[in-house]
Motif scaffolding. Structure first.
Motif, short mmCIF file in Angstrom:
data_model
loop_
_atom_site.label_atom_id
_atom_site.label_comp_id
_atom_site.label_asym_id
_atom_site.label_seq_id
_atom_site.Cartn_x
_atom_site.Cartn_y
_atom_site.Cartn_z
N TYR A 149 -13.12 -19.94 15.81
CA TYR A 149 -13.29 -18.51 16.50
C TYR A 149 -13.52 -17.58 15.47
N PRO A 150 -14.24 -16.50 16.01
CA PRO A 150 -14.68 -15.34 14.91
C PRO A 150 -13.39 -14.79 14.23
N ARG A 151 -13.50 -14.82 13.09
CA ARG A 151 -12.42 -14.22 12.15
C ARG A 151 -12.59 -12.87 12.26
N ILE A 152 -11.46 -12.10 12.51
CA ILE A 152 -11.21 -10.82 12.24
C ILE A 152 -9.94 -10.66 11.09
N SER A 153 -10.38 -9.77 10.14
CA SER A 153 -9.50 -9.56 9.06
C SER A 153 -8.72 -8.28 9.17
N PRO A 154 -7.26 -8.23 9.47
CA PRO A 154 -6.70 -6.96 9.72
C PRO A 154 -6.48 -6.07 8.28
N ALA A 155 -6.58 -4.96 8.34
CA ALA A 155 -6.49 -4.00 7.08
C ALA A 155 -5.81 -2.78 7.67
N VAL A 156 -5.12 -2.10 6.88
CA VAL A 156 -4.37 -0.76 7.12
C VAL A 156 -5.16 0.49 6.41
N ILE A 157 -4.89 1.57 6.91
CA ILE A 157 -5.45 2.66 6.29
C ILE A 157 -4.61 3.89 6.45
N THR A 158 -4.02 4.48 5.40
CA THR A 158 -2.79 5.44 5.62
C THR A 158 -3.03 6.88 5.37
N ALA A 159 -2.98 8.04 6.17
CA ALA A 159 -2.94 9.38 5.66
C ALA A 159 -1.69 9.73 5.18
N VAL A 160 -1.41 10.03 4.14
CA VAL A 160 -0.15 10.19 3.45
C VAL A 160 -0.15 11.65 3.31
N PHE A 161 1.20 12.60 3.71
CA PHE A 161 1.03 13.75 3.78
C PHE A 161 2.38 14.20 2.83
N ILE A 206 2.97 5.54 -5.57
CA ILE A 206 4.25 6.35 -4.80
C ILE A 206 4.77 5.74 -3.47
N ASN A 207 5.88 6.29 -3.13
CA ASN A 207 6.60 5.50 -2.23
C ASN A 207 6.57 6.32 -0.89
N VAL A 208 6.27 5.63 0.41
CA VAL A 208 6.11 6.47 1.51
C VAL A 208 7.24 6.31 2.54
N LYS A 209 7.60 6.94 3.33
CA LYS A 209 8.45 6.64 4.55
C LYS A 209 7.84 7.55 5.91
N ASN A 210 8.59 6.97 6.91
CA ASN A 210 8.17 7.48 8.24
C ASN A 210 6.68 7.15 8.49
N ILE A 211 6.35 5.89 8.58
CA ILE A 211 5.10 5.40 8.86
C ILE A 211 4.99 5.18 10.34
N GLN A 212 4.01 5.93 10.91
CA GLN A 212 3.49 5.84 12.38
C GLN A 212 2.26 5.55 12.51
N MET A 227 -6.57 -0.52 11.15
CA MET A 227 -5.35 0.17 11.81
C MET A 227 -5.06 1.25 10.83
N ALA A 228 -4.88 2.49 11.79
CA ALA A 228 -4.55 3.53 10.88
C ALA A 228 -3.27 4.15 11.09
N PHE A 229 -2.61 4.49 9.92
CA PHE A 229 -1.33 4.98 9.87
C PHE A 229 -1.31 6.43 9.43
N THR A 230 -0.12 7.22 9.69
CA THR A 230 0.32 8.04 8.82
C THR A 230 1.55 8.03 8.24
N ALA A 231 1.58 8.64 7.25
CA ALA A 231 3.37 8.47 6.28
C ALA A 231 3.33 9.73 5.72
N GLU A 232 4.80 9.78 5.27
CA GLU A 232 5.19 10.98 4.53
C GLU A 232 5.59 10.51 3.15
N TYR A 233 5.33 11.37 2.20
CA TYR A 233 5.65 11.17 0.81
C TYR A 233 7.23 11.04 0.72
N GLU A 234 7.56 9.90 -0.11
CA GLU A 234 8.99 9.94 -0.22
C GLU A 234 9.48 10.07 -1.55
N SER A 235 8.56 9.27 -2.66
CA SER A 235 9.32 9.53 -4.01
C SER A 235 8.02 8.93 -5.08
#
Ligand SMILES: [Zn+2]
Length: 283
Positions: A149-161, A206-212, A227-235
């Motif tokens: 079947y056609p291949r689809i490669s999942p990737a994530v992209i994140t806006a970290v605040f 860096i480490n992130v938390k609250n991934i949405q 697949m896009a996410f937002t996340a908060e800076y943790e440490s």
């Protein structure tokens, strides 16, 4: 946040309309798309307009409908002289020059499907020549029965605040001065959230938390689903990997560097953040 233009395109395996006289021809040549120019505007040509260009080999792949037009695609390996009203347009220029962001997705999907066909002419199990499966978009091996079947490669992209600032990074492959979000491919065994955490830790330390979850977008160059996410800076302190990322920093909404166009989900997310901050600051 999704452009309604993108929903004019309905991917499909079998023709919906069977109205050949209004079918569109999505013709790719390298990283360019064949388009018709009329009064300085760009359009997708109809199949009958490209008959001379296709010459002997007229086989095209159906990829769905766009705004009521059946769409067939093909990649050319050579192009001789074009008629005056046709032009090869860089894929990254389509939205700007046509005013329709959906056409970029349409051309990208043609790129995805044609890339997949070209990479699966032979069976991965036994090496025999494959055939098109009749009832779905797949390749079948007549010798061993292997189906691909056609291949689809999942990737994530994140806006970290971090408070009201956004993390932007310069990738080694970007042109000078361009900054974007952190992205990467999902590895076997990972959840999307684990991938977000790992990619950010690997690339900027860096480490992130609250991934949405935020939104998703096909990125068919050649076969990704972003697949896009937002996340908060943790440490942690920013420390770029120097391999993929050569610079990264926290930016305020009113002093962003050059960012990607709205054809990419990164460009959309960064503008979404900027607009949100402007609205908050006005209140
Ligand atoms: Zn086989």
């Amino acid at each position: 946040m999704n452009s309604s233009n993108q929903h004019k395109y309905l991917p499909a395996f079998l023709p919906a309309m069977n109205a050949e006289e209004t079918s569109w021809a999505i013709i790719l040549f390298g990283k360019k798309l064949l388009m018709r120019i009329a009064e300085d505007k760009l359009y997708i040509p109809e199949v009958k307009e490209v008959a001379d260009i296709l010459k002997e080999d007229k086989k095209m792949e159906y990829i769905g409908s766009y705004d009521g037009h059946d769409c067939y695609c093909k990649r050319l390996n050579e192009v001789t002289e074009l008629p005056e009203n046709l032009e090869l347009v860089d894929l990254m220029e389509i939205t700007k020059r046509s005013g329709d962001a959906g056409l970029f997705i349409l051309a990208g999907t043609a790129n995805h499907i044609l890339h997949w066909y070209s990479m699966n002419q032979y069976c991965g199990c036994c090496g025999h020549e494959t055939e098109d499966k009749k009832d779905e978009r797949a390749k079948i091996c007549p010798k061993c029965g292997n189906i691909t079947y056609p291949r689809i490669s999942p990737a994530v992209i994140t806006a970290v605040f971090q408070e009201d600032k956004i993390l932007l990074a310069h990738n080694r492959n970007f042109r000078k001065g361009l900054y974007s979000l952190i992205a990467g491919y999902v590895e076997p065994g990972e959840t999307l959230e684990q991938c977000v955490v790992r990619e950010i830790r690997e690339e900027v330390g860096i480490n992130v938390k609250n991934i949405q979850y935020f939104s998703s977008q096909t990125w068919p160059f050649p076969e990704s689903l972003m697949m896009a996410f937002t996340a908060e800076y943790e440490s942690g302190e920013i420390k770029v990997d120097e391999n993929e990322i050569t610079d990264a920093a926290w930016y305020q909404a009113d002093s962003l560097p050059e960012i990607p166009s709205t054809d990419s989900i990164a460009g959309k997310m960064i503008r979404w953040y900027r607009e949100r901050l402007r609205t908050i600051n006005k209140q």
